[in-house]
Design an enzyme around this catalytic site. Structure first.
Site: not given
Ligand code: TRP
Length: 370
Positions: A118, A201, A204
């Protein structure tokens, strides 16, 4: 039975605080506990190609960054074998046979893979290699007879998949492979550090990270700009510490010594939290304390990284030697696997004798018929 650890990371970027609390610091502790017979850390560059086939350069660039981060955190190549997945071709061989032990629908049910599909917007164009990477991860783990795999909770589906493959292999071909167990970080905050922006979370791609290699100035700037409780507008307002990343980071990093040294009005985090919740404690003061704590934690890591950065060829040599050692071990496992499956034709004297007899007999039969 030996206690063998294997774990790894995809080299797609420098490692950050989320990696540090979620896995790196635990790996260093496990390494230094002396309780394990062997420890392997894999830089999973081959796995990284499964969603970066058009950008191998990113992987090439980041292998050394990840290696430097390991060494900086205290992974010691004398105690831990650090290796590159792509340099151990035996892993592909194992993967090829394990592929037959897993169904397509089982792969499609893997929650981590589903979420990644996803996130990457693959929709219906999922690369086959990507969908099957959990099987190649089973090869990574079993090749080294690892029984312990320290990982974050997002990797639990991979370990479960590995266990299923091991059970399936052993039941078809006889007891050969070792069934591994996942080991999660002890403390729940450590499982998942939120981002600087308060998002679930540190990642990066969300641009909300403090990297282990960040400079003191970068760390300070990032801490001072952190998201806190949006309803804590005035110092006198009561504040929320629950979904407040500043307090979550303190939970993960602040020790009583830090309070003594930098914020001695409070004995510990509970006292600081109580004050914030009651009102009368400003965000700036808490952030300045967090900055002190992080600066102290990250300084020795950055210093060690800088030392290794001065000797890059030596770091590549560490990876080369690690990969050579890993290859030897993986080769032994491939040999065992092929023996168990009966695809070791040239060493199988019984098979050669059996075939010899079979044709000798049919030749005899032919003569009789004539
Ligand atoms: N999938 C892991 C990650 O994305 C990396 C990895 C590859 C790994 N092989 C492994 C982790 C084996 C543990 C064990 O970070």
């Amino acid at each position: 039975m030996k206690n063998i650890i294997l774990t790894g990371d995809r080299p797609t970027g420098r490692l950050h605080l989320g990696h540090f609390v979620g896995s790196l610091s635990q790996r260093v502790e496990l390494q230094n506990s002396g309780k394990f017979d062997e420890i392997y850390i894999e830089i999973a560059d081959a796995q990284a190609t499964t969603d970066n086939a058009d950008n191998i350069e990113k992987i090439r660039q980041n292998i050394i960054e990840v290696a430097l981060d390991y060494l900086a955190c205290g992974i010691d190549p004398k105690k831990t074998t650090i290796f590159l997945q792509s340099q151990v071709p035996e892993l592909c061989e194992l993967t090829f046979y394990y592929l037959n032990l897993v169904t397509l629908s089982r792969l499609e049910r893997n929650p981590t893979v589903k979420q990644e599909i996803k996130m990457r917007g693959f929709k219906t164009s999922i690369p086959v290699g990507f969908l099957t990477y959990p099987i190649s991860q089973a090869a990574d783990i079993t090749a080294f007879n690892a029984n312990i795999v320290p990982v974050g909770d997002d990797q639990l589906p991979m370990i479960e998949q590995t266990r299923e493959i091991v059970r399936s292999f052993n039941s078809i071909y006889g007891e050969t492979l070792v069934e591994p167990k996942a080991v999660l970080p002890e403390n729940e905050t450590c499982c998942r550090l939120p981002g600087l922006d308060g998002k679930a979370k540190m990642s990066k791609s969300l641009g909300n990270c403090i990297y282990l290699s960040d400079s003191p100035e970068e760390i300070e700037e990032k801490v001072m700009g952190m998201f806190t409780d949006p309803n804590h507008l005035k110092v006198t307002d009561p504040g929320n510490t629950k979904n407040n990343p500043v307090f979550i980071y303190l939970e993960a990093f602040a020790k009583e010594e830090h309070f003594k040294k930098y914020l001695s009005e409070y004995k510990n985090l509970d006292e600081l939290k109580a004050h914030y919740e009651k009102g009368g404690l400003g965000d700036m003061k808490v952030k300045r304390f967090l900055n002190d704590v992080l600066q102290e934690t990250l300084e020795p890591i950055r210093k060690r990284r800088e030392e290794y950065q001065m000797k890059i060829p030596e770091v590549y040599q560490i990876l080369l030697e690690g990969s050579q050692k890993a290859r030897k071990v993986a080769f032994e496992t491939v040999t065992k696997v092929k023996n168990a499956m009966g695809i070791n034709y040239f060493e199988d004297l019984d098979l050669i004798n059996q075939q010899t007899l079979k044709f000798a007999k049919s030749k005899g039969d032919n003569t009789k018929n004539n």
